[in-house]
Design a protein around this motif. Structure first.
Motif, short mmCIF file in Angstrom:
data_model
loop_
_atom_site.label_atom_id
_atom_site.label_comp_id
_atom_site.label_asym_id
_atom_site.label_seq_id
_atom_site.Cartn_x
_atom_site.Cartn_y
_atom_site.Cartn_z
N LEU A 46 130.16 7.49 -15.45
CA LEU A 46 129.31 6.31 -15.37
C LEU A 46 130.11 5.06 -15.05
O LEU A 46 129.52 3.99 -14.81
CB LEU A 46 128.54 6.13 -16.68
CG LEU A 46 127.59 7.28 -17.06
CD1 LEU A 46 126.80 6.93 -18.31
CD2 LEU A 46 126.65 7.63 -15.91
N ASP A 47 131.42 5.17 -15.02
CA ASP A 47 132.27 4.05 -14.57
C ASP A 47 132.53 4.10 -13.07
O ASP A 47 133.10 3.16 -12.50
CB ASP A 47 133.60 4.04 -15.32
CG ASP A 47 134.32 5.39 -15.25
OD1 ASP A 47 133.64 6.43 -15.26
OD2 ASP A 47 135.56 5.41 -15.21
N SER A 48 132.10 5.17 -12.39
CA SER A 48 132.29 5.28 -10.95
C SER A 48 131.49 4.19 -10.24
O SER A 48 130.42 3.79 -10.69
CB SER A 48 131.84 6.66 -10.46
OG SER A 48 132.61 7.68 -11.08
N GLU A 60 127.06 8.69 -10.52
CA GLU A 60 127.67 9.50 -11.57
C GLU A 60 128.59 10.58 -11.02
O GLU A 60 129.58 10.95 -11.66
CB GLU A 60 126.57 10.15 -12.42
CG GLU A 60 127.06 10.89 -13.64
CD GLU A 60 125.93 11.35 -14.55
OE1 GLU A 60 126.21 12.08 -15.51
OE2 GLU A 60 124.77 10.97 -14.29
N THR A 61 128.30 11.09 -9.83
CA THR A 61 129.09 12.18 -9.24
C THR A 61 130.04 11.71 -8.15
O THR A 61 130.64 12.51 -7.44
CB THR A 61 128.14 13.24 -8.65
OG1 THR A 61 127.29 12.63 -7.67
CG2 THR A 61 127.27 13.85 -9.74
N ASN A 82 135.47 13.40 -32.71
CA ASN A 82 134.37 12.72 -33.38
C ASN A 82 133.95 11.42 -32.69
O ASN A 82 133.09 10.72 -33.19
CB ASN A 82 134.72 12.41 -34.84
CG ASN A 82 133.49 12.29 -35.70
OD1 ASN A 82 132.52 13.01 -35.51
ND2 ASN A 82 133.50 11.36 -36.65
N THR A 83 134.55 11.11 -31.55
CA THR A 83 134.18 9.90 -30.81
C THR A 83 134.23 10.20 -29.31
O THR A 83 135.17 10.85 -28.85
CB THR A 83 135.12 8.72 -31.12
OG1 THR A 83 135.06 8.43 -32.52
CG2 THR A 83 134.72 7.48 -30.35
N VAL A 84 133.24 9.72 -28.59
CA VAL A 84 133.27 9.76 -27.12
C VAL A 84 133.05 8.34 -26.62
O VAL A 84 132.05 7.70 -26.96
CB VAL A 84 132.20 10.70 -26.54
CG1 VAL A 84 132.15 10.58 -25.02
CG2 VAL A 84 132.49 12.14 -26.95
N ARG A 85 134.00 7.85 -25.84
CA ARG A 85 133.84 6.55 -25.19
C ARG A 85 133.28 6.80 -23.80
O ARG A 85 133.79 7.64 -23.05
CB ARG A 85 135.18 5.83 -25.11
CG ARG A 85 135.14 4.45 -24.43
CD ARG A 85 136.50 3.80 -24.55
NE ARG A 85 136.62 2.49 -23.95
CZ ARG A 85 137.26 2.24 -22.79
NH1 ARG A 85 137.82 3.23 -22.12
NH2 ARG A 85 137.34 1.01 -22.33
N ILE A 86 132.21 6.07 -23.48
CA ILE A 86 131.57 6.21 -22.18
C ILE A 86 131.81 4.93 -21.39
O ILE A 86 131.07 3.95 -21.56
CB ILE A 86 130.06 6.47 -22.32
CG1 ILE A 86 129.80 7.70 -23.19
CG2 ILE A 86 129.41 6.65 -20.96
CD1 ILE A 86 128.33 7.95 -23.48
N PRO A 87 132.82 4.89 -20.54
CA PRO A 87 133.02 3.70 -19.71
C PRO A 87 131.85 3.55 -18.73
O PRO A 87 131.42 4.53 -18.12
CB PRO A 87 134.33 4.00 -18.97
CG PRO A 87 134.98 5.12 -19.72
CD PRO A 87 133.85 5.91 -20.30
N VAL A 111 122.82 9.54 -21.76
CA VAL A 111 124.14 10.11 -22.03
C VAL A 111 124.63 9.66 -23.41
O VAL A 111 125.25 10.45 -24.14
CB VAL A 111 125.15 9.71 -20.93
CG1 VAL A 111 126.53 10.26 -21.24
CG2 VAL A 111 124.67 10.23 -19.57
N VAL A 112 124.37 8.42 -23.78
CA VAL A 112 124.72 7.96 -25.12
C VAL A 112 124.03 8.82 -26.16
O VAL A 112 124.63 9.23 -27.17
CB VAL A 112 124.33 6.47 -25.30
CG1 VAL A 112 124.39 6.07 -26.78
CG2 VAL A 112 125.27 5.59 -24.49
#
Length: 738
Positions: A46-48, A60-61, A82-87, A111-112
């Protein structure tokens, strides 16, 4: 006196009731950091970004990653992260009025939710809206550490965060916002503000940069808090200038990003964010790698960095998170994992031990699972993931790590242009160190249309020299490494050497070990502009998530499954109105295909059940049924599902009607349900607590007391003292295991 006591008691009850109706407070930032543990970044997704590309899926792809799935997040949680960072990069999805595209915002939310639904913490930010300018992406880095830039962009920046915060206002405390990624001065300076200025420092540029970082931090916090709801107390992350850590001793200015950072709000809901990209190799002045840096030297560097963070940043009254960490050579190809794996693993263990001992948390920047592996999903660097998880949870921790070996996977490859290349296997030090050859098996004869598809071996990490080994003309191609004259065998690829196109369906790719055993590998598309790779996979395992109650059901109609550690699986029947265990499958034993069971394990954890060639012992009399697909329950009698009672009373977990009067209900895939003959069925259901009563009264189980044996609450004997937290029976007493 009695009247007075009653009055006081009633006042207390009313007060307690009033307090319980209030919105519960979020945990503090310090508590969150302790709970977040070790995490991972969903990078290049999602940072693309690219100018002119606004479609959600295309964005996204864009960097070769697949569309993110809930199964990927389930895999990450299952392992022990236990943590996912979504840039998230926002600028391509904002119109001229400053409104965020509804479809983009909805996808970010989706996605969150994948992350939050797994019980993990989640971080979202403004990512490539910051950072160094790039001629290929003119709008990248529109936010800068500069007061003029802040004055120009303040309104839009705050508007973005108000929109984002409002869209997520109903999310609980496990969602954190990170105000910005890496704010840099107009010169694009790393290390500290104005590093790229003449003389390596300019006081005016530096002052403007640090003031702007603090101004953006305050605007971010103000904008989020203004949306109210849960955002009034949400934990928020503000990064230092460039997310710099103060690492190193070569300049007195290195600690300025820490010392000049201000806490934007006087509350216990603020975290300071930093990024650590640590040099684990020695380089010359041109950046050429000379060799590995010793772990002792790296340790001294990390200790100095931690000392600076604690002194100049953490002392300001907020905890610290490394929202990104990796090596300083992370972007090089081949990677550290490919070139110096053991050294990387040792560094990862050292880094996380320092982070944990200093009361911080950290999210690894990418790696671990990437591109095709995310589609399965599987870890393509499982040994690195294992080192990280043991560094955090303890040496005895046994992570559940899905790999390509857990799937039966087939690949369709469409070569559309000459010199398209599909990488089959890679090892920078030589594949022949562990393997004697490679085998490629196709489902059908290759459709080459008269062209040439060749198996090629490379002896360096670059494009040459190489050796063309054999043309692919049959369904099976085997190549022993002894027949390859150019060594080491660093990479093996399929190369389309002709004009026109070619399509192949790959059944499997195996590397052959000296003892004849085979390791499956996942092909990688090296030329996405000339080749398309799609895959279909079938899991060779079963899985089930145990929720808050510590119970779940499981059913697989065609797979014999091995019970994992820390789990028991029990088949049940109903006798004289009571739920009675028929057969208990302990860890390591095999559940036969078609057997419905109740699982007992650690709450909020997904367990993997490996397939077995053994049939396992049948549970004779088992009244649990199930289905491999979501479908209505079938059978003769009344139907019950695993749940709490209708009041959701604590401790009431058991089997209750899934529909009115015990009628058929929609059963989820791979879940079990209870079927009881209508003339024996109880409308009140069958709570497991009844088993406990039966045990204590000695009505249904003989020999359960005073025999030095541990039991679950449903009366299941255990081989040893339980290691999973919960309530158990031991010598007629309830015992709580912490």
């Amino acid at each position: 006196m009695k009247h007075t006591r009653l009055t006081v008691f009633l006042a207390f009850v009313l007060s307690a009731g009033s307090l319980s109706a209030q919105k519960p407070s979020f945990e503090s930032a310090s508590q969150a950091v302790q709970h977040m543990g070790t995490g991972w970044n969903l990078g290049n997704t999602l940072d693309s970004h690219a100018d002119g590309i606004t479609d959600v899926t295309a964005t996204e792809t864009l960097r070769g990653q697949p569309v993110t799935t809930p199964e990927l997040m389930e895999m990450v949680k299952m392992a022990g992260f236990n943590t996912v960072r979504i840039p998230v990069t926002w600028y391509p999805h904002i119109d001229v009025q400053g409104n965020i595209d509804v479809a983009w915002l909805a996808r970010v939310r989706q996605v969150v939710d994948y992350v939050l639904d797994e019980g993990m913490y989640c971080i979202i930010d403004l990512h490539h809206d910051t950072g160094k300018e790039d001629a290929a992406y003119p709008k990248k880095g529109w936010l800068k550490a500069d007061m003029d830039n802040y004055t120009l962009n303040r309104d839009l920046f705050e508007s973005i965060w108000r929109q984002v915060a409002s869209a997520f206002s109903d999310c609980g405390e496990r969602l954190l916002f990170e105000g910005y990624n890496e704010l840099l001065d107009p010169l694009g300076s790393w290390n500290y503000a104005s590093y790229n200025a003449a003389g390596r420092y300019d006081a005016a540029i530096a002052s403007s940069a640090y003031n702007a970082v603090n101004a953006y931090a305050r605007s971010f916090v103000t904008a989020v808090r203004s949306t109210g709801g849960n955002n009034a107390q949400r934990n928020l992350i503000v990064n230092t200038y460039g997310a710099c850590t103060g690492m190193g001793t070569w300049s007195d200015y290195l600690t300025e990003p820490l010392s000049r950072m201000e806490k934007p709000e006087d509350s216990d809901h603020i975290l300071f964010g930093i990024h650590a990209y640590v040099p684990i190799v020695n380089t010359d002045t041109e950046g050429n790698i000379l060799g590995n840096r010793s772990l002792e030297t790296i340790g001294y560097l990390l200790d100095g960095m931690m000392s600076n963070i604690n002194t100049h940043l953490k002392a300001k009254g907020a905890p610290v998170i490394f929202s990104e960490w990796n090596t300083s050579t992370v972007d090089r190809s081949p990677t550290d994992y490919e070139l110096r794996r053991e050294h990387l693993l040792n560094f990862a263990d050292l880094f996380l031990s320092k982070v944990k001992s200093n009361g911080m948390s950290a999210c690894y920047w990418m790696g671990l699972t990437d591109k095709s592996w995310r589609s399965l999903p599987a870890f393509h660097q499982p040994d690195l993931a294992e080192v990280m998880l043991r560094a955090w949870h303890g040496e005895s921790y046994s992570p559940v790590l899905l790999t390509s070996a857990d799937y039966s996977t087939e690949y369709k490859v469409e070569f559309s242009k000459q010199w398209a290349e599909l990488q089959l296997a890679f090892d920078a030090e030589g594949l022949e160190r562990e393997y004697t050859g490679i085998e490629v098996e196709l489902n059908t004869l290759p459709s080459t249309n008269g062209g040439t598809l060749t198996l090629r071996a490379y002896s360096t990490t670059g494009g040459s020299p190489y050796q063309n080994l054999s043309d692919i003309k049959t369904t099976t191609t085997s190549q022993p490494f002894t027949s390859i004259s150019s060594t080491p065998v660093v990479r093996l690829s399929l190369v389309w050497r002709s004009a026109g196109s070619c399509t192949i369906d790959i059944k499997c790719v195996h590397l052959i070990r000296p003892d004849g055993t085979k390791d499956s590998v996942v092909p990688v598309n090296r030329t996405p502009d000339k080749c398309m790779l799609t895959m279909s996979s079938i899991p060779l395992y079963g899985k089930s998530k145990v929720g808050d109650t510590e119970y779940a059901t499981l059913y697989y109609g065609e797979k014999n499954l091995t019970v994992p550690e820390a789990v028991t699986a029990t088949a049940y029947k109903v006798v004289n109105g009571n739920l009675v265990p028929v057969k208990t499958y302990a860890a390591g034993s095999v559940i036969p295909a078609g057997t419905g069971v109740v699982l007992h394990g650690q709450k909020n954890r997904t367990y993997k059940f490996s397939m077995s060639d053994e049939n396992g012992e049948q549970a004779v009399g088992n009244m649990l049924r199930g289905s491999d697909d979501e479908m209505l329950t079938t059978g003769v009698g009344k139907f019950y599902k695993l749940s709490q009672d209708s009041e959701e009373t604590a401790g009431s977990i058991g089997f209750y009607f899934g529909a009115a009067d015990g009628g058929a209900f929609l059963n989820k895939a791979h879940k079990a349900y209870l079927v009881v003959p209508a003339d024996e069925a109880k409308e009140s259901g069958y709570p497991f607590a009844d088993n406990l009563t039966g045990i204590n009264n000695g009505n249904r189980y003989d020999g359960l007391h005073g025999n030095d044996t541990w039991y679950t609450l449903e009366g299941i004997p255990m081989k040893k003292r339980p290691s999973v937290k919960g309530i158990y029976l031991y010598n007629s007493q309830k015992v709580v295991i912490h």
